[in-house]
Each structure stands twice: as C-alpha cells, then as structure tokens.
Design a protein around this motif. Structure first.
Motif, mmCIF file in Angstrom:
data_model
loop_
_atom_site.group_PDB
_atom_site.id
_atom_site.type_symbol
_atom_site.label_atom_id
_atom_site.label_comp_id
_atom_site.label_asym_id
_atom_site.label_seq_id
_atom_site.Cartn_x
_atom_site.Cartn_y
_atom_site.Cartn_z
ATOM 1 N N ALA A 1 -13.226 28.520 89.331
ATOM 2 C CA ALA A 1 -12.693 27.186 89.085
ATOM 3 C C ALA A 1 -11.171 27.188 89.096
ATOM 4 C CB ALA A 1 -13.213 26.650 87.750
ATOM 5 N N PHE A 2 -10.554 28.221 88.545
ATOM 6 C CA PHE A 2 -9.093 28.314 88.594
ATOM 7 C C PHE A 2 -8.604 28.521 90.032
ATOM 8 C CE2 PHE A 2 -8.968 29.066 83.943
ATOM 9 C CZ PHE A 2 -7.898 28.246 83.639
ATOM 10 N N VAL A 3 -9.323 29.304 90.806
ATOM 11 C CA VAL A 3 -8.972 29.462 92.215
ATOM 12 C C VAL A 3 -9.027 28.114 92.931
ATOM 13 C CG1 VAL A 3 -9.702 30.490 94.403
ATOM 14 C CG2 VAL A 3 -9.688 31.874 92.325
ATOM 15 N N VAL A 4 -10.037 27.317 92.603
ATOM 16 C CA VAL A 4 -10.195 26.001 93.230
ATOM 17 C C VAL A 4 -9.000 25.107 92.934
ATOM 18 C CG1 VAL A 4 -11.523 23.859 93.079
ATOM 19 C CG2 VAL A 4 -12.698 26.033 93.392
ATOM 20 N N ILE A 5 -8.577 25.026 91.664
ATOM 21 C CA ILE A 5 -7.493 24.108 91.334
ATOM 22 C C ILE A 5 -6.151 24.616 91.852
ATOM 23 C CG2 ILE A 5 -8.735 23.264 89.328
ATOM 24 C CD1 ILE A 5 -6.800 24.785 87.559
ATOM 25 N N VAL A 6 -5.991 25.919 91.986
ATOM 26 C CA VAL A 6 -4.765 26.442 92.583
ATOM 27 C C VAL A 6 -4.713 26.097 94.074
ATOM 28 C CG1 VAL A 6 -3.545 28.553 93.210
ATOM 29 C CG2 VAL A 6 -4.422 28.262 90.887
ATOM 30 N N ILE A 7 -5.842 26.222 94.756
ATOM 31 C CA ILE A 7 -5.889 25.882 96.182
ATOM 32 C C ILE A 7 -5.694 24.382 96.383
ATOM 33 C CG2 ILE A 7 -7.418 25.735 98.197
ATOM 34 C CD1 ILE A 7 -8.610 28.404 97.380
ATOM 35 N N GLY A 8 -6.373 23.566 95.582
ATOM 36 C CA GLY A 8 -6.311 22.125 95.783
ATOM 37 C C GLY A 8 -5.046 21.485 95.282
ATOM 38 N N GLY A 9 -4.406 22.056 94.292
ATOM 39 C CA GLY A 9 -3.232 21.445 93.684
ATOM 40 C C GLY A 9 -3.546 21.012 92.270
ATOM 41 N N ILE A 10 -2.761 21.465 91.309
ATOM 42 C CA ILE A 10 -3.033 21.210 89.899
ATOM 43 C C ILE A 10 -2.889 19.720 89.602
ATOM 44 C CG2 ILE A 10 -2.250 21.679 87.558
ATOM 45 C CD1 ILE A 10 -1.388 24.440 88.515
ATOM 46 N N GLY A 11 -3.937 19.153 88.994
ATOM 47 C CA GLY A 11 -3.919 17.746 88.635
ATOM 48 C C GLY A 11 -4.479 16.815 89.683
ATOM 49 N N GLY B 1 -0.239 23.924 96.509
ATOM 50 C CA GLY B 1 -1.616 23.557 96.797
ATOM 51 C C GLY B 1 -1.707 22.531 97.902
ATOM 52 N N LEU B 2 -2.940 22.234 98.309
ATOM 53 C CA LEU B 2 -3.142 21.332 99.455
ATOM 54 C C LEU B 2 -2.765 19.896 99.131
ATOM 55 C CD1 LEU B 2 -6.596 22.713 100.698
ATOM 56 C CD2 LEU B 2 -4.325 23.149 101.668
ATOM 57 N N PHE B 3 -3.096 19.425 97.937
ATOM 58 C CA PHE B 3 -2.815 18.039 97.565
ATOM 59 C C PHE B 3 -2.170 18.003 96.175
ATOM 60 C CE2 PHE B 3 -6.405 17.733 100.504
ATOM 61 C CZ PHE B 3 -5.882 16.851 101.443
ATOM 62 N N PRO B 4 -0.916 18.428 96.056
ATOM 63 C CA PRO B 4 -0.269 18.404 94.733
ATOM 64 C C PRO B 4 -0.008 16.983 94.288
ATOM 65 C CG PRO B 4 1.324 18.961 96.429
ATOM 66 C CD PRO B 4 -0.018 18.917 97.104
#
Length: 304
Positions: free
Chosen positions: A227-237, A299-302
């Motif tokens: 889950a942490f890997v996911v939010i780092v890749i996608g952008g936090i928040g 990330g991808l969408f910060p």
C-alpha cells in the motif's frame, strides 16, 4: 498463452483494486494529516477477523461483511480519538514508532483473542463457482465480484472527493491544511471521518481477500508495504494516483510471479525458474517504483 495472459490480467486487476481500498484511506490520511500511519495494516487484519467471526456466527457471509465493516469503522474512530490525535503534531519518526507499536499490540491482541491458527472465511455459495467469459475460458465468480466491488468503491470515492462539499474540504486540506482551517473547515471532524472511512475500506479489503488469502496474525504487514508503494507511485494525497498505482502494482506483481518463472524456465532451464524466477518477480514492483520516482519524483498524480 492468450488465456493465461488474460487470466493473470484479471487476477492483477482484482488484486490491484483491493490494494486501492487500502491505499485510498492511507493516502488521504498521509496527504491531509501529514501522518504516517503504520497501524493501517492492523485495521485490515482486524477487519478480516471480525468479518470471519461474524460470518461464522450468523451463517451468512453478507451479514458478516456488513457487521465487520461497521465494527472496524468504529474501532478506527476510537483509535483516532484516543491515541492518534496525540501524534498529529509530532514528527514523522514519532508517528512511525507510535503506530508501529500499535501494529505490534494489535497482532498480540488478535493472537490472544483468536489464537495463532488461521481463521476460515468462505466465500458465499452463490459466488463459489466459475463463470465462462469466453469459449474455453472460465473465471471464478467470486474474483469477478471482487473486481466489481473495487470498481464501484473507486467510482463512489471519485464522486465523493470531486463533487461533494466534504470532498472539497478533503482536497483543500490536502492542498493547504492551514488555509482550509482558516476558511472554516472542521478539520478535527474531517480527520475522524477520514479515519472511519479508511478503516471501513480496510475491512472491505480484508473481507474480500479473506477467502482467497489466509486470515491470520500478521497479515497486515506485507500488504501494508504494498500500500505504501502504491501511494508513492501514485502521488501522496491523490485518489486518482492511488487507483492507477494500485492497478500497476497489482498487474506487475501478479503477472510477474507467473510469467517471469516461465520465461526463466524457457531461457535458462527449470532450476533457474525455481530459484531465480521468484526472486526477480518479487522485486519487480520496487523496480517499477524506482522507475516512476526517477521520472516523476512526486508520483504520477501529485496533489497541487
């Protein structure tokens, strides 16, 4: 080979959507509250245990699912009100140590209540069989149900965050917490509601994955890392980033564990396939994360 690729793509989609349920609450808590919550994995584990217990007591998977989700949301609110509020103003190291202690205590509490052996959780009988999607290709109905639930929750979260007043406050808090507070947003109530929502999503993920994976002590740690890997890749928040990151991680992880050993077996023989194949497959998601961060460090969408 075509059927195998399609099957692994569906497995990756199913796993990615369940990761999204975990990552959505985690990324909102991290993005808005600026808090690293390692206890998030404990809510996933507790939710799965509560759903399994309620389902066994009632004899219905659906009753157990509803009761377990509600109970986990209440536990999330109690945890936020009694403990986590005291960590908001602390630095990240204190938050990591505090929530990691909660994670360890939750593991021992679950072991004392339910024991060390896995607890069975069976899927509903109506979804126990396969569904023929293509001539010669059948796929488990329960996994299709998981995909449907994940897509529905993702759509509801998108509508909530994008088109409602609460969602506007969430986006404002993610962008500028101090300004949102100055404009009259009830930040304390918003934080509590976010924890309740995140805990409920954890319980949904635990209940959905429980019949596929073992409901056991410590099940939250490994999936919390993903889950942490996911939010780092996608952008936090970012909810949109969490969805895309979860789908990427789910597909890469699932397909890699099947296709990489097959590729190694064809190129270097069965011994390499059994030893090096799983090792390489297990690091693919971290290679993906490193590549994304090299290209887009935020990330991808910060959030902006």
């Amino acid at each position: 080979m075509g059927i195998l690729v399609l099957e692994q793509a569906l497995n990756g989609l199913q796993f990615g959507l369940m990761l999204f349920l975990l990552a959505a609450g985690l990324t909102l808590v991290f993005g808005i509250m600026d808090m690293i919550n390692l206890a998030h994995g404990s809510l996933y584990m507790v939710g799965a245990y509560l759903i399994a217990t309620c389902a066994a007591a009632s004899g219905s998977f659906w009753i157990g699912l509803a009761a377990g989700i509600a109970a986990t949301a209440v536990i999330g609110v109690l945890l936020e009100v009694t403990v986590l509020r005291r960590l908001y103003q602390r630095d990240h190291l204190s938050q990591v140590l505090g929530t990691f202690a909660i994670l360890l205590m939750a593991n021992e509490a679950v072991r004392m209540v339910w024991g060390s052996q896995p607890v069975p959780l069976n899927p509903p009988e109506s979804l126990a069989g396969p569904v023929e999607l293509l001539p010669g290709f059948s796929y488990p109905a329960y996994r299709l149900f998981i995909i449907g639930v994940g897509l529905a929750v993702a759509l509801l979260l998108y509508l909530l965050v994008t088109y409602t007043r609460v969602g506007m406050q969430v986006r404002a808090g993610a962008s500028n917490r101090e300004m949102a507070l100055a404009m009259g947003a009830n930040v304390r109530g918003l934080f509590t509601a976010l924890f309740a929502l995140g805990a409920a999503l954890c319980a949904v993920a635990g209940g959905m994955l429980g019949p596929l994976l073992a409901v056991q002590v410590g099940m939250g740690e490994s999936i919390l890392i993903l889950a942490f890997v996911v939010i780092v890749i996608g952008g936090i928040g970012s909810i949109r980033g969490a969805l895309l990151g979860a789908l990427l991680v789910g597909v890469v992880d699932t397909a890699g564990r099947t296709l990489v050993p097959m590729l190694f077996g064809q190129l270097m023989g069965p011994e390499a396939a059994s030893s090096a194949g799983p090792a390489v497959a297990s690091i693919l998601i971290y290679v993906l994360m490193a590549a994304v961060l090299f290209w887009k460090p935020k990330g991808l969408f910060p959030t902006h």
